[in-house]
Design a protein around this motif. Structure first.
Motif, PDB file in Angstrom:
ATOM      1  N   THR A 163       0.851  -1.182   0.000  1.00  0.00           N
ATOM      2  CA  THR A 163       0.000   0.000   0.000  1.00  0.00           C
ATOM      3  C   THR A 163       0.890   1.237   0.000  1.00  0.00           C
ATOM      4  OG1 THR A 163      -0.078   0.043   2.421  1.00  0.00           O
ATOM      5  CG2 THR A 163      -1.855  -1.142   1.300  1.00  0.00           C
ATOM      6  N   PRO A 164       0.382   2.393  -0.402  1.00  0.00           N
ATOM      7  CA  PRO A 164       1.190   3.607  -0.335  1.00  0.00           C
ATOM      8  C   PRO A 164       1.677   3.858   1.095  1.00  0.00           C
ATOM      9  CG  PRO A 164      -0.796   3.989  -1.621  1.00  0.00           C
ATOM     10  CD  PRO A 164      -0.954   2.633  -0.997  1.00  0.00           C
ATOM     11  N   ASP A 165       2.938   4.288   1.214  1.00  0.00           N
ATOM     12  CA  ASP A 165       3.502   4.533   2.539  1.00  0.00           C
ATOM     13  C   ASP A 165       4.540   5.646   2.456  1.00  0.00           C
ATOM     14  OD1 ASP A 165       4.382   4.510   5.115  1.00  0.00           O
ATOM     15  OD2 ASP A 165       5.124   2.451   5.115  1.00  0.00           O
ATOM     16  N   ALA A 166       4.086   6.871   2.638  1.00  0.00           N
ATOM     17  CA  ALA A 166       4.981   8.022   2.586  1.00  0.00           C
ATOM     18  C   ALA A 166       5.977   8.027   3.734  1.00  0.00           C
ATOM     19  CB  ALA A 166       4.160   9.307   2.598  1.00  0.00           C
ATOM     20  N   ARG A 461      -8.188   1.220  11.020  1.00  0.00           N
ATOM     21  CA  ARG A 461      -7.324   0.242  10.368  1.00  0.00           C
ATOM     22  C   ARG A 461      -7.497   0.206   8.853  1.00  0.00           C
ATOM     23  NH1 ARG A 461      -7.165  -5.081  14.400  1.00  0.00           N
ATOM     24  NH2 ARG A 461      -6.211  -3.988  16.172  1.00  0.00           N
ATOM     25  N   THR A 462      -8.716   0.302   8.374  1.00  0.00           N
ATOM     26  CA  THR A 462      -8.951   0.117   6.941  1.00  0.00           C
ATOM     27  C   THR A 462      -8.968   1.418   6.143  1.00  0.00           C
ATOM     28  OG1 THR A 462     -11.372   0.193   7.199  1.00  0.00           O
ATOM     29  CG2 THR A 462     -10.294  -1.950   7.434  1.00  0.00           C
ATOM     30  N   ARG A 463      -9.230   2.548   6.807  1.00  0.00           N
ATOM     31  CA  ARG A 463      -9.342   3.807   6.067  1.00  0.00           C
ATOM     32  C   ARG A 463      -8.308   4.840   6.496  1.00  0.00           C
ATOM     33  NH1 ARG A 463     -12.138   8.559   7.055  1.00  0.00           N
ATOM     34  NH2 ARG A 463     -13.286   7.648   8.818  1.00  0.00           N
ATOM     35  N   LEU A 464      -8.228   5.139   7.790  1.00  0.00           N
ATOM     36  CA  LEU A 464      -7.468   6.300   8.237  1.00  0.00           C
ATOM     37  C   LEU A 464      -5.954   6.092   8.215  1.00  0.00           C
ATOM     38  CD1 LEU A 464      -9.821   7.431  11.128  1.00  0.00           C
ATOM     39  CD2 LEU A 464      -9.503   8.534   8.907  1.00  0.00           C
ATOM     40  N   ILE A 465      -5.467   4.941   8.693  1.00  0.00           N
ATOM     41  CA  ILE A 465      -4.022   4.698   8.626  1.00  0.00           C
ATOM     42  C   ILE A 465      -3.553   4.670   7.175  1.00  0.00           C
ATOM     43  CG2 ILE A 465      -2.185   3.028   9.069  1.00  0.00           C
ATOM     44  CD1 ILE A 465      -3.495   2.368  11.717  1.00  0.00           C
ATOM     45  N   PRO A 466      -4.206   3.901   6.280  1.00  0.00           N
ATOM     46  CA  PRO A 466      -3.774   3.948   4.874  1.00  0.00           C
ATOM     47  C   PRO A 466      -3.868   5.346   4.265  1.00  0.00           C
ATOM     48  CG  PRO A 466      -5.173   2.040   5.258  1.00  0.00           C
ATOM     49  CD  PRO A 466      -5.255   2.877   6.496  1.00  0.00           C
ATOM     50  N   GLU A 467      -4.931   6.077   4.589  1.00  0.00           N
ATOM     51  CA  GLU A 467      -5.095   7.418   4.043  1.00  0.00           C
ATOM     52  C   GLU A 467      -3.975   8.345   4.504  1.00  0.00           C
ATOM     53  OE1 GLU A 467      -8.250  11.047   4.737  1.00  0.00           O
ATOM     54  OE2 GLU A 467      -9.068   9.017   4.465  1.00  0.00           O
ATOM     55  N   SER A 468      -3.615   8.257   5.773  1.00  0.00           N
ATOM     56  CA  SER A 468      -2.569   9.143   6.300  1.00  0.00           C
ATOM     57  C   SER A 468      -1.211   8.845   5.695  1.00  0.00           C
ATOM     58  CB  SER A 468      -2.499   9.010   7.828  1.00  0.00           C
ATOM     59  OG  SER A 468      -1.937   7.767   8.206  1.00  0.00           O
ATOM     60  N   ARG A 469      -0.988   7.607   5.238  1.00  0.00           N
ATOM     61  CA  ARG A 469       0.310   7.216   4.696  1.00  0.00           C
ATOM     62  C   ARG A 469       0.457   7.543   3.205  1.00  0.00           C
ATOM     63  NH1 ARG A 469       0.976   1.347   7.806  1.00  0.00           N
ATOM     64  NH2 ARG A 469       1.879   2.216   9.720  1.00  0.00           N
ATOM     65  N   ARG A 470      -0.594   7.993   2.568  1.00  0.00           N
ATOM     66  CA  ARG A 470      -0.505   8.318   1.147  1.00  0.00           C
ATOM     67  C   ARG A 470       0.198   9.646   0.898  1.00  0.00           C
ATOM     68  NH1 ARG A 470      -6.089   6.483   1.083  1.00  0.00           N
ATOM     69  NH2 ARG A 470      -6.137   4.353   0.266  1.00  0.00           N
ATOM     70  N   ALA A 471       0.194  10.525   1.895  1.00  0.00           N
ATOM     71  CA  ALA A 471       0.631  11.907   1.688  1.00  0.00           C
ATOM     72  C   ALA A 471       2.102  12.094   2.031  1.00  0.00           C
ATOM     73  CB  ALA A 471      -0.220  12.844   2.535  1.00  0.00           C
ATOM     74  N   VAL A 472       2.932  12.389   1.009  1.00  0.00           N
ATOM     75  CA  VAL A 472       4.323  12.748   1.266  1.00  0.00           C
ATOM     76  C   VAL A 472       4.373  14.081   2.006  1.00  0.00           C
ATOM     77  CG1 VAL A 472       6.518  13.357   0.193  1.00  0.00           C
ATOM     78  CG2 VAL A 472       5.169  11.460  -0.724  1.00  0.00           C
ATOM     79  N   ASP A 473       3.509  15.012   1.615  1.00  0.00           N
ATOM     80  CA  ASP A 473       3.340  16.260   2.358  1.00  0.00           C
ATOM     81  C   ASP A 473       2.515  15.938   3.595  1.00  0.00           C
ATOM     82  OD1 ASP A 473       2.617  18.701   3.422  1.00  0.00           O
ATOM     83  OD2 ASP A 473       1.975  19.585   1.528  1.00  0.00           O
ATOM     84  N   ARG A 474       3.147  15.920   4.755  1.00  0.00           N
ATOM     85  CA  ARG A 474       2.468  15.442   5.955  1.00  0.00           C
ATOM     86  C   ARG A 474       1.337  16.374   6.382  1.00  0.00           C
ATOM     87  NH1 ARG A 474       2.040  10.972   5.789  1.00  0.00           N
ATOM     88  NH2 ARG A 474       2.013  10.467   7.998  1.00  0.00           N
ATOM     89  N   GLY A 475       1.355  17.612   5.914  1.00  0.00           N
ATOM     90  CA  GLY A 475       0.243  18.503   6.182  1.00  0.00           C
ATOM     91  C   GLY A 475      -1.048  18.006   5.559  1.00  0.00           C
ATOM     92  N   VAL A 476      -0.938  17.329   4.417  1.00  0.00           N
ATOM     93  CA  VAL A 476      -2.115  16.770   3.747  1.00  0.00           C
ATOM     94  C   VAL A 476      -2.719  15.630   4.566  1.00  0.00           C
ATOM     95  CG1 VAL A 476      -2.914  15.612   1.636  1.00  0.00           C
ATOM     96  CG2 VAL A 476      -1.240  17.465   1.496  1.00  0.00           C
TER      97      VAL A 476
END
Length: 534
Positions: A163-166, A461-476
């Motif tokens: 999965t995406p992991d910034a 587990r299924t939405r928020l952790i993956p969503e937070s790891r997509r953003a290289v810009d941590r402000g996003v």
């Protein structure tokens, strides 16, 4: 990291031979020879935990501080903090827009300390080894987003992520991703004892007494090629039983620098009236302490009990009584200085709100006083822990809503019991693996989490952790990070108490002290030198 310190017992057969000489110095000034650093961390091994310095097992601040000197990683946190930069690598970057493919090119001419070449195949071996061993107490969860590791050439490795992991570059900067040789480490078995082989800035020899590492001597690795600039040729880490013994060694000059862990009383003394030739350096820190709950335990299974504890606790009173200036109240799992922090617990409960706690229990039909034991470890987090829990007990019992008892245990007994679910409520600390909000949320909330907690929130587990790891810009990532903190404040699987500050004390003549420990409590011995200190 749990951060996390090992307190174990071991058979002597597991241990390396003792040194006959350790390069120690004495006298009131910095002197010559090894720069000696004191610590109260304990390094022991046991038949159930035989490998305190194996990257596939080690997951505590003390052992990581040894590995960071000796085992190289592809990335590292630069002086002063910020985003990771290449260390064993010459270049690392995401090669796709989805942050699911990460390529690293190694520096030319890399070798291990014994002179053997270090290639991309060694990187793959090391990462795959940690994932294959997957020790229940180890750091494999940090590598959980990896799908496969591909060797493209002798100097190029590609990590294909599930999965995406910034945050992945941060994870490659931890000892969980330390590079070791297949000649020295078994692919499927932990390496017992206290010997370490790597390609880091130092080699290390251990002195062992009574099944415990009491002294580690670090010598400059002549084969080292990396981003770090060494300011000394030799340094020594010396373990002490307690803060008082360590502080006395500093005052006498047998130790030149002390960090982990000065007691609150010693910090106050050194701040108010330091001994001649000694200076105290306050530094920012990201250590946190918290209560955690086995949410299946009958006494705390009802969320209202946990919420009432969150409402009733008086963080400021505990800190004032036990820790003074060395801590500040914390109202989220995420420390105040990190992007995305919100005071979720204060926003929901306020501070020491007994009336709100009573209302929560009454509305849930829970009889008071609620009987509950708070468990803590005697020997893991410094001298103030027992006093802290006595203060919590007195404070909560004074509300007449709770009948609290406290029970301490040595870490060797405490941690296995906690993992098995023997405790309904228990105190732990967290020293981060990397300075990002993700590392204060995912280790507690994702599947196979550090606590081994039965608590699970599907949205997290299924939405928020993956969503937070997509953003290289941590402000996003802030909206997802904020929502997770608010969920924790509502469900209270964990109750944050305080955030610590760091202090390093050093003798005159030692330079680089201000860089010797970074915000995530990494010891950086290579920064220490001799000269005219500021």
């Amino acid at each position: 990291m749990n951060r996390k310190t090992m307190v174990l017992t071991a058979a002597a057969a597991l241990l390396t031979p003792a040194l006959t000489a350790c390069g120690s110095t004495s006298g009131g000034a910095a002197g010559t020879g090894a720069i000696v650093v004191g610590t109260t961390d304990r390094f022991e091994a046991a038949d159930y935990a035989p490998a305190p310095l194996d990257p596939a097992y080690a997951y505590d601040a003390g052992s990581w501080n040894i590995l960071r000197q000796t085992v190289q990683t592809l990335m590292h946190t630069p002086r002063g903090g910020g985003q990771p930069v290449p260390e064993a690598a010459s270049d690392c970057r995401f090669t796709d827009t989805g942050n699911e493919s990460y390529r690293c090119t190694l520096r030319p001419g890399l070798t291990f300390a014994d002179g053997d070449p270090l290639t991309a195949q060694d990187v793959k071996f090391s990462i795959d080894r940690v994932r294959a061993i997957k020790d229940e107490n180890g750091p494999s969860s940090l590598l959980s987003t990896i799908d496969t590791v591909e060797v493209k050439s002798p100097d190029t490795v590609v990590f294909h992520l599930k999965t995406p992991d910034a945050t992945f570059p941060h994870k490659l900067s931890t000892p969980a991703a330390g590079i070791v040789s297949a000649k020295k480490y078994d692919a499927k078995k932990l390496r017992a004892g206290f010997s370490v082989d790597g390609s880091g800035p130092y080699t290390m020899k251990a002195e062992v007494k009574d099944n415990r590492l009491v002294r580690a001597v670090f010598s400059k690795n002549p084969h080292y090629k990396g981003d770090l600039k060494l300011q000394n040729d030799k340094a020594e880490l010396r373990a002490f039983e307690d803060s008082d013994a360590m502080a006395k060694a500093l005052e006498s000059g047998t130790v030149h620098v002390v960090s982990r862990t000065l007691s609150p009383a010693r910090i106050a003394e050194l701040s108010a009236k330091p001994p001649k030739g000694v200076k105290l350096f306050p530094m920012p820190g990201l250590e946190i302490r918290y209560l955690a709950f086995n949410t299946d335990a009958p006494t705390v299974k009802d969320k209202a009990v946990r919420q009432a504890l969150a409402a009733a606790v008086d963080r400021n009173a505990v800190i004032a009584k036990v820790y003074g200036k060395s801590a500040q109240p914390l109202y989220s799992l995420v420390p105040t200085t990190l992007t995305g922090h919100v005071n979720s617990f204060f926003n929901k409960y306020g501070e020491a709100n007994t009336a709100k706690a009573a209302e929560l229990l009454k509305n849930a039909g829970i009889k008071t006083p609620v009987k509950l034991t708070l468990n803590y470890t005697n020997d893991h987090y410094g001298d103030g822990t027992a006093a802290e829990f006595e203060a919590l007990k007195a404070q909560l019992n004074s509300t007449q809503l709770f009948d609290i008892t406290v029970q301490g245990a040595d870490w060797a007994d405490f941690r296995p019991a906690q993992k098995k679910g023997d405790y309904a409520a228990y105190g732990l600390g967290w020293f981060p693996d990397y300075p990002d909000a993700d590392n204060f949320l995912a280790p507690f909330l994702e599947q196979d989490n550090f606590l081994g907690t039965p608590y699970a929130n599907t949205a997290v587990r299924t939405r928020l952790i993956p969503e937070s790891r997509r953003a290289v810009d941590r402000g996003v990532a802030v909206p997802a990070i904020t929502e997770m903190q608010d969920i924790v404040a509502d469900d209270v699987p964990v109750l944050p108490l305080w955030q610590g500050k760091q202090y390093v004390a050093a003798r005159d003549g030692i330079t680089g002290v201000e860089w010797s420990v970074n915000a995530i409590s990494d010891l950086q011995l290579w920064e220490l030198g001799r000269g005219v200190s500021g």
